[in-house]
Enzyme design. Structure first.
Site, PDB file in Angstrom:
ATOM      1  N   LYS A  67      39.165  19.676  26.541  1.00 57.86           N
ATOM      2  CA  LYS A  67      38.770  18.282  26.790  1.00 57.86           C
ATOM      3  C   LYS A  67      38.004  17.677  25.619  1.00 57.86           C
ATOM      4  CE  LYS A  67      34.922  19.812  29.776  1.00 57.86           C
ATOM      5  NZ  LYS A  67      35.388  21.201  29.988  1.00 57.86           N
ATOM      6  N   THR A  68      37.189  18.467  24.927  1.00 60.48           N
ATOM      7  CA  THR A  68      36.451  17.917  23.784  1.00 60.48           C
ATOM      8  C   THR A  68      37.415  17.468  22.697  1.00 60.48           C
ATOM      9  OG1 THR A  68      34.546  19.342  24.229  1.00 60.48           O
ATOM     10  CG2 THR A  68      34.707  18.386  22.026  1.00 60.48           C
ATOM     11  N   GLU A 113      34.422  12.572  27.575  1.00 56.98           N
ATOM     12  CA  GLU A 113      34.679  13.931  28.023  1.00 56.98           C
ATOM     13  C   GLU A 113      34.014  14.090  29.382  1.00 56.98           C
ATOM     14  OE1 GLU A 113      33.524  18.506  26.683  1.00 56.98           O
ATOM     15  OE2 GLU A 113      33.246  16.844  25.285  1.00 56.98           O
TER      16      GLU A 113
END
Length: 458
Positions: free
Chosen positions: A112-113, A156
């Site tokens: 996700k980052t 995020e």
């Protein structure tokens, strides 16, 4: 003027939200247990940052912002509760900062980052001036947080404590649904149900984007479709029945310093070329491309803009070279992430040796996934385990890094991470790579590795 006080302001997620609210004109203060590069930067930006937690740090008129890591015994949280001050979780404060914008929330056990950073980088390169809140440094375009003038806000979204359920995104992108944080959820079923609730938070007419290479994400998409939620999928394999479309990622073409591949959403193939390595990054880029097209960017324009992505901090980040050996720092702290990072290392070094200095993150995660970590780490030529980084958890009797090292042939376990770093450095031959890996303090040991190589060279 609104006032906010952040307890633990030096944390990656907390500092980003603090900066965003300050950019919006709020008066922001905060504290952290120790001084750091982050707290010093925030102070230079004009935020009132205290080192050490003390009730006197908390302005009585401020809304107090906390993360799940802050315990009830914290003196600043305790005084705020006694006074009856408004207390928000970090995710609630972020939702305030994002109010009135098209909210793009990127969630998943891993990826996700990088995926959210790819979206932010591409949209910035296209002149759309997005805002973003990402738990890592976005190389080339600034830090993890920025308040832009455009309509899009990329964040995020943290599933670890279900705080992502505080968001109401226009577009929710889920990179995978692979069980993690079972200390909080208790079971795979409860973990997956949280993602189903996350999908239900999408605003009417919004979109769910899922990676169809993840079995859990496929189940999520199927459930969302059955509930009338719009969904599309992306991945190397087949799509999910009932989604509006599937973006197919073709075979990867690896280069010495990058990777490329074609994506096809049914309207013809488009090539994505990245200046970072790793097949997992190409998969992340397919998700970012899918999101960008949904947000109105042209197919070829979005692909070209992704070429500007220069990586994120602690994601296969080169920290130095000495005596013909490289030290690379990586945030990987879940078995799947460890496997992906080691595959990338193999692509980079070819026939060279791969040594890993790994610091497990959380006692519960170590206990639950010890065998999976051992299998993942076995992809290295030699593994050195440092002591567990407990973060928010107290030690558990009988749980230490030997649960992993005892399952890996030839692995070493050295409790002190600095001593472990020197051992890993001494075991890395010329032409190889030494990886410092984990979500805790192990990132500080890259300098230990370099210093040991320089000492050996002298």
């Amino acid at each position: 003027m609104n006032a906010y006080h952040f307890i633990g302001i030096g944390g990656a997620g907390m500092s980003v939200v603090a900066e965003l609210l300050a950019d919006e004109g709020a008066r922001v203060s905060g504290s952290d247990a120790k001084a750091s590069q982050v707290t010093r930067r925030l102070a230079e930006e004009g935020l009132a940052v205290a080192v050490g937690h003390d009730a006197a740090n908390v302005p009585p008129e401020a809304t107090v912002v906390v993360s799940s890591a802050i315990r009830e015994s914290n003196p600043e949280l305790a005084v705020a509760r006694r006074r009856g001050q408004r207390i928000l979780h970090r995710s609630q404060a972020l939702a305030l900062a994002a109010a009135g914008r098209d909210f793009v929330a990127v969630a998943g056990a891993h990826g996700k980052t990088t995926t959210s950073a790819m979206i932010a980088t591409a949209l910035s390169g296209l002149g759309l001036d997005p805002s973003w809140a990402i738990g890592g440094t976005v190389m080339g375009v600034g830090g993890g947080g920025r308040l832009g003038g455009g309509r899009i806000f990329v964040a995020e979204a943290d599933e670890s404590d279900a705080s992502f359920l505080n968001y109401a995104p226009r577009l929710a992108l889920v990179t995978n649904v692979e069980p993690d944080h079972l200390d909080h959820y208790g079971s795979r079923e409860a973990f997956e149900e949280a993602f189903a609730d996350f999908a239900r938070r999408i605003v009417p007419g919004g979109l769910l984007v899922v990676c169809a290479d993840s079995d859990g994400a496929r189940r999520l998409a199927a459930q969302a479709v059955s509930e009338g939620i719009r969904a599309v999928s992306y991945g190397r394999g087949q799509g999910v029945d009932g989604v509006e479309r599937h973006v197919r990622l073709g075979a990867a073409d690896r280069g010495p310093s990058g990777i490329s591949g074609e994506v096809d959403d049914g309207d013809g193939a488009v090539t994505i070329e990245l200046g970072v390595v790793g097949e997992h990054n190409l998969l992340n880029a397919a998700g970012a491309w899918t999101a960008g097209v949904e947000l109105g960017v042209g197919r070829r324009e979005m692909a070209a803009a992704l070429a500007g992505f220069a990586g994120t901090g602690r994601r296969f980040e080169l920290r130095g070279v000495a005596s013909g050996v490289r030290v690379v720092d990586d945030y990987a702290h879940h078995p799947t992430e460890v496997e992906a990072t080691l595959r990338t290392a193999r692509d980079v070094v070819g026939d060279g040796a791969v040594r890993v200095l790994f610091q497990p993150h959380l006692y519960s995660r170590t206990r639950i996934f010890a065998q999976r970590f051992a299998q993942a780490l076995s992809g290295a030529d030699h593994v050195v385990l440092a002591g567990i980084y407990g973060a928010r958890e107290d030690p558990e009797p009988g749980v230490d890094s030997s649960l992993i090292s005892s399952r890996i042939e030839g692995a070493s376990y050295v409790e002190d991470m600095h001593e472990a770093a020197r051992l890993a450095a001494s075991l890395t031959p010329e032409g190889g790579v030494c990886l410092t890996m984990g979500a805790g303090s192990i990132t500080r040991c890259a300098s230990d590795v370099l210093d040991e190589w320089k000492r050996m060279e002298a």
